[in-house]
Design a protein around this motif. Structure first.
Motif, short mmCIF file in Angstrom:
data_model
loop_
_atom_site.label_atom_id
_atom_site.label_comp_id
_atom_site.label_asym_id
_atom_site.label_seq_id
_atom_site.Cartn_x
_atom_site.Cartn_y
_atom_site.Cartn_z
N SER A 67 0.83 -1.21 0.00
CA SER A 67 0.00 0.00 0.00
C SER A 67 0.86 1.25 0.00
N HIS A 68 1.96 1.22 0.74
CA HIS A 68 2.89 2.34 0.75
C HIS A 68 3.44 2.61 -0.64
N LEU A 69 3.77 1.54 -1.36
CA LEU A 69 4.30 1.71 -2.71
C LEU A 69 3.28 2.36 -3.62
N ALA A 70 2.02 1.94 -3.50
CA ALA A 70 0.98 2.44 -4.40
C ALA A 70 0.52 3.84 -4.03
N LEU A 71 0.32 4.10 -2.74
CA LEU A 71 -0.31 5.36 -2.32
C LEU A 71 0.70 6.47 -2.09
N GLU A 72 1.83 6.15 -1.50
CA GLU A 72 2.81 7.20 -1.17
C GLU A 72 3.91 7.31 -2.22
N ARG A 73 4.34 6.20 -2.75
CA ARG A 73 5.38 6.24 -3.77
C ARG A 73 4.81 6.39 -5.17
N GLY A 74 3.53 6.04 -5.35
CA GLY A 74 2.89 6.20 -6.65
C GLY A 74 3.44 5.30 -7.74
N VAL A 75 3.87 4.09 -7.37
CA VAL A 75 4.42 3.18 -8.38
C VAL A 75 3.30 2.60 -9.22
N SER A 76 3.66 2.08 -10.38
CA SER A 76 2.68 1.47 -11.26
C SER A 76 2.25 0.11 -10.71
N SER A 77 1.14 -0.41 -11.26
CA SER A 77 0.66 -1.72 -10.83
C SER A 77 1.68 -2.81 -11.14
N ALA A 78 2.41 -2.66 -12.26
CA ALA A 78 3.41 -3.66 -12.62
C ALA A 78 4.54 -3.67 -11.60
N THR A 79 4.98 -2.50 -11.16
CA THR A 79 6.04 -2.41 -10.15
C THR A 79 5.57 -2.97 -8.82
N GLN A 80 4.31 -2.67 -8.46
CA GLN A 80 3.77 -3.19 -7.20
C GLN A 80 3.70 -4.72 -7.22
N ASN A 81 3.29 -5.28 -8.34
CA ASN A 81 3.22 -6.74 -8.45
C ASN A 81 4.61 -7.37 -8.48
N GLN A 82 5.58 -6.63 -9.01
CA GLN A 82 6.96 -7.11 -8.99
C GLN A 82 7.46 -7.22 -7.55
N ALA A 83 7.15 -6.20 -6.73
CA ALA A 83 7.53 -6.25 -5.32
C ALA A 83 6.84 -7.40 -4.61
N LYS A 84 5.57 -7.61 -4.92
CA LYS A 84 4.83 -8.71 -4.31
C LYS A 84 5.46 -10.06 -4.68
N ALA A 85 5.82 -10.24 -5.93
CA ALA A 85 6.43 -11.49 -6.37
C ALA A 85 7.75 -11.75 -5.64
N ALA A 86 8.54 -10.69 -5.44
CA ALA A 86 9.82 -10.84 -4.75
C ALA A 86 9.60 -11.27 -3.30
N LEU A 87 8.62 -10.68 -2.64
CA LEU A 87 8.39 -10.99 -1.23
C LEU A 87 7.77 -12.37 -1.05
N LEU A 88 6.87 -12.75 -1.95
CA LEU A 88 6.30 -14.09 -1.86
C LEU A 88 7.37 -15.15 -2.13
N PHE A 89 8.32 -14.84 -3.04
CA PHE A 89 9.43 -15.76 -3.28
C PHE A 89 10.26 -15.92 -2.00
N LEU A 90 10.48 -14.80 -1.30
CA LEU A 90 11.23 -14.85 -0.04
C LEU A 90 10.54 -15.77 0.96
N TYR A 91 9.25 -15.59 1.14
CA TYR A 91 8.55 -16.37 2.15
C TYR A 91 8.44 -17.85 1.77
N LYS A 92 8.19 -18.12 0.50
CA LYS A 92 7.99 -19.50 0.08
C LYS A 92 9.29 -20.26 -0.10
N GLU A 93 10.25 -19.66 -0.80
CA GLU A 93 11.45 -20.38 -1.19
C GLU A 93 12.60 -20.27 -0.19
N VAL A 94 12.66 -19.17 0.54
CA VAL A 94 13.77 -18.98 1.47
C VAL A 94 13.36 -19.32 2.90
N LEU A 95 12.22 -18.80 3.33
CA LEU A 95 11.77 -19.03 4.71
C LEU A 95 10.92 -20.29 4.84
N GLY A 96 10.55 -20.90 3.72
CA GLY A 96 9.80 -22.15 3.75
C GLY A 96 8.40 -22.02 4.30
#
Length: 246
Positions: A67-96
């Protein structure tokens, strides 16, 4: 008097989180740009929440960051989804954390649909007329051969086929190879560029340098390939890379 017991070596500290992330990305053979993007987003996520460990955070913290990226930083939806993909990869693949239900409940941003900006032939010609030398040749390959920017800059000498008038793109988008056309009007300028690149390569060899990065551990399998002419870049940098500066 009994001999003193040998001192046990202290266990090595576990690898840092970002190093674990890089390792998992490389095991999956993701592109280098993807690795840098994912590491950058995870670092921003941690700093946004006061350097808390991601293991101690969950859906509320992840959604707050997006939400911070979208509302305060004003990033595009593609950039926001890129951040989401990176964080989900962290939780699933690194933290198990594959059994956490909220991982599948994080809503993706709706992608925007916009018409692409396409230059007319006159506009493309006028743009190319403002460029010179290697910059003109690289831009002409983007336009005439349909190369992406990094595909053009990563062209190697051995992937230029003058007789068949083809360019072989290695590990393009999605790590896929493909063949594209080499326009006839670029044959002579490309030969001139290769002549300049070879002169630079020979000067580097004379100075004891001239090695180039090779993919997939080929430098181990073919130790001499890194200095072979065929593996050199079509558009070499004028600045030594860390590999060649050793």
């Amino acid at each position: 008097m009994p001999a003193p017991a040998p001192e046990l070596a202290a266990p090595a500290p576990p690898p840092r989180l970002l190093d674990q992330l890089r390792e998992r990305i490389r095991v999956r053979h993701y592109a280098l740009r993807t690795e840098r993007l994912y590491v950058g987003w995870v670092r921003r996520y941690i700093l946004f929440h006061g350097k808390r460990h991601p293991r101690d955070m969950g859906a509320p913290e992840l959604e707050a960051f997006l939400s911070h990226l979208a509302l305060e930083r004003g990033v595009s939806s593609a950039t926001q989804n890129q951040a989401k993909a990176a964080l989900l990869f962290l939780y699933k693949e690194v933290l198990g954390a594959t059994d956490l239900p909220w991982l599948t409940e994080v809503v993706a941003a709706k992608a925007s649909r916009r018409l692409p900006v396409v230059l007319t032939q006159r506009e493309a010609r006028e743009l190319l007329m403002q460029l010179h030398g290697a910059h003109w040749l690289a831009a002409s390959l983007l336009y005439g051969s349909g190369l992406r920017l990094l595909e053009c800059l990563r062209l190697r000498v051995k992937d230029v086929e003058f007789e068949r008038r083809e360019l072989i793109v290695r590990q393009g988008k999605g790590s896929k190879d493909r063949v594209t056309v080499l326009p006839e009007n670029l044959l002579l300028p490309l030969r001139d560029q290769l002549a300049q690149a070879r002169a630079l390569h020979e000067r580097d060899l004379a100075a004891g340098r001239g090695a180039v990065w090779l993919p997939d551990a080929l430098a181990v399998k073919f130790p001499r390939a890194a200095r072979a002419w065929g593996w050199q870049w079509v558009f070499p940098s004028r600045v030594l890379s860390p590999l060649d500066a050793l």
